[in-house]
Design a protein around this motif. Structure first.
Motif, short mmCIF file in Angstrom:
data_model
loop_
_atom_site.label_atom_id
_atom_site.label_comp_id
_atom_site.label_asym_id
_atom_site.label_seq_id
_atom_site.Cartn_x
_atom_site.Cartn_y
_atom_site.Cartn_z
N GLY A 56 0.88 -1.20 0.02
CA GLY A 56 0.09 0.07 0.17
C GLY A 56 0.82 1.31 0.06
N ALA A 154 -7.28 3.59 0.70
CA ALA A 154 -8.19 2.47 1.12
C ALA A 154 -7.73 1.31 1.63
N ALA A 155 -6.52 1.43 2.32
CA ALA A 155 -5.78 0.40 2.95
C ALA A 155 -6.78 -0.58 3.84
N LEU A 158 -11.02 -2.21 1.76
CA LEU A 158 -11.65 -2.85 0.65
C LEU A 158 -12.92 -3.38 0.80
N GLY A 168 -13.11 2.47 -5.49
CA GLY A 168 -12.19 2.42 -6.52
C GLY A 168 -11.95 3.14 -7.59
N THR A 174 -6.81 5.55 -5.91
CA THR A 174 -7.37 4.80 -4.92
C THR A 174 -6.07 3.76 -4.47
N TYR A 176 -4.61 0.73 -2.12
CA TYR A 176 -5.04 -0.60 -1.16
C TYR A 176 -3.84 -1.30 -0.81
N SER A 177 -4.06 -1.68 0.28
CA SER A 177 -3.07 -2.71 1.06
C SER A 177 -3.41 -4.14 1.13
N LYS A 182 -5.00 -7.69 6.60
CA LYS A 182 -6.01 -7.05 5.96
C LYS A 182 -7.22 -8.10 5.66
N GLY A 190 -0.36 -4.82 -2.50
CA GLY A 190 -1.00 -3.51 -2.49
C GLY A 190 -1.56 -3.35 -3.94
#
Length: 362
Positions: A56, A154-155, A158, A168, A174, A176-177, A182, A190
């Motif tokens: 991420g 948005a880590a 989701l 997204g 955007t 993510y991690s 997670k 990520g």
């Protein structure tokens, strides 16, 4: 002890043959497994413009780099987040400018952000903390009014939704991690998604030294130095197996979160978090405000249930000393909030017992 966070790993019979196959395939660097993971994630999120990356943090760094953020620039962010959101800004040489939070939600307050915008502001980072979605109606207005790009961290988020769609596709970037704890873990990893397709090719180059792996290495010309931020086939293979199970896993977080929303609302000493219009949380962590928080945490731990604030507010770190400012709403929220377990491992019996314990007081 019911843990606050716990990684979901697909059953051994699903996971191990695929890992063994890729490990002994002769190709474990970025390759087809990564591109398959990207395609699977694109379908899940509903955005064809997406790249898988190493973490991420890598996703955030690519976003800042595409915006040419550096020394002399400012990025408005929140201190109510895990450290990488803001240490990545610091890596660029830009100054972090703290926006205050909405004291009811702990999420970045658009009204505070408006007051922090200057001619040096190059981006606004909004964090969908704990799986709760920021007030994107207002942030979209700010972005359009001031022509400042929004980066959605948005880590934690989701599967959360804005305007009925999985987060997204709304903002320019955007991030993510898929780190160890997670909702979707690839052990580490990520992704970054875009709402402008023109950002995809330069981002693809930045993730791999400045080279475009869709072009022969002998035909490449590096015009801008990039990073070693590519995902590898091993973690992508883990991700491809994990994605086969992601919807029921996310559903369980959401079912448990809604159960707590319904059953904790009238308990004395508890204040629930309101969710913004047009948003649906993913409940990565169930977040609420409690009176006498330390006593609450001790009571829960005594009953075999972990409760915690989990994250340390970023503005207390020395690396951000030049950004220090008054954040009264964050002070208030940070003194009251707590997380309780909400994930796929929390059974119906567990959540009913948790509500019963909390209802007895502390």
């Amino acid at each position: 002890m019911i843990p606050l966070v716990k990684p979901y790993i697909a059953p051994r019979e699903q996971m191990m043959p695929e890992i063994e196959k890729i490990l002994y395939s002769g190709y474990i660097a970025e390759g087809q497994a990564v591109y398959d993971f990207e395609d699977n994630l694109k379908r899940f999120i509903g955005n064809d413009d997406l790249l898988a990356v190493q973490s991420g943090t890598a996703a955030l760094h690519i976003a800042f780099s595409l915006l040419d953020i550096g020394c002399g620039d400012e990025v408005i962010s929140t201190a109510m987040t895990a450290e990488p959101t803001n240490t990545t800004i610091a890596l660029t040489g830009a100054k972090v400018v703290w926006g205050d939070v909405d004291e009811h939600t702990g999420l970045l307050d658009p009204n505070s952000v408006r007051g922090k915008i200057t001619e040096k502001t190059k981006a606004i980072v909004v964090v969908h903390y704990a799986g709760m979605v920021c007030d994107m109606d207002e942030f979209n207005k700010i972005s359009q009014e001031y022509n400042i790009p929004i980066i959605e961290d948005a880590a934690h988020g989701l599967g959360c939704r804005y305007n009925g769609k999985i987060v997204g596709s709304n903002s320019r970037f955007t991030c993510y991690s898929f780190q160890a704890i997670k909702q979707l873990t690839t052990v580490d990893g990520g992704a970054i998604s875009f709402n402008n397709p023109k950002d995809v090719v330069p981002a693809r180059k930045l993730r791999w030294f400045g080279l475009d792996k869709k072009v022969s290495r002998l035909e490449n010309d590096i015009t801008r130095a990039g990073f070693k931020y590519g995902m590898n086939n091993v973690t992508a293979t883990i991700g491809n197996v994990q994605l086969k199970n992601i919807q029921p896993i996310l559903n369980r977080y959401i079912e448990n979160g809604k159960f707590f929303d319904e059953n904790l609302r009238d308990i004395p000493g508890i204040t629930l978090i309101p969710y913004y219009d047009n948003t649906e949380p993913a409940y990565w962590l169930y977040t609420m405000k409690v009176e006498k928080r330390e006593e609450f945490i001790r009571m829960m731990e005594g009953a075999g249930i972990m409760a915690s604030t989990l994250h340390h507010r970023s503005d207390t770190h020395s690396v951000f000393s030049e950004s220090k400012c008054e954040l009264p709403a964050l002070d208030k929220f940070y003194s009251e909030f707590v997380h309780i377990p909400c994930g796929w491992w929390v059974s119906d019996e567990d959540r009913e017992r948790m509500v019963d314990i909390i209802s007895r007081g502390w």
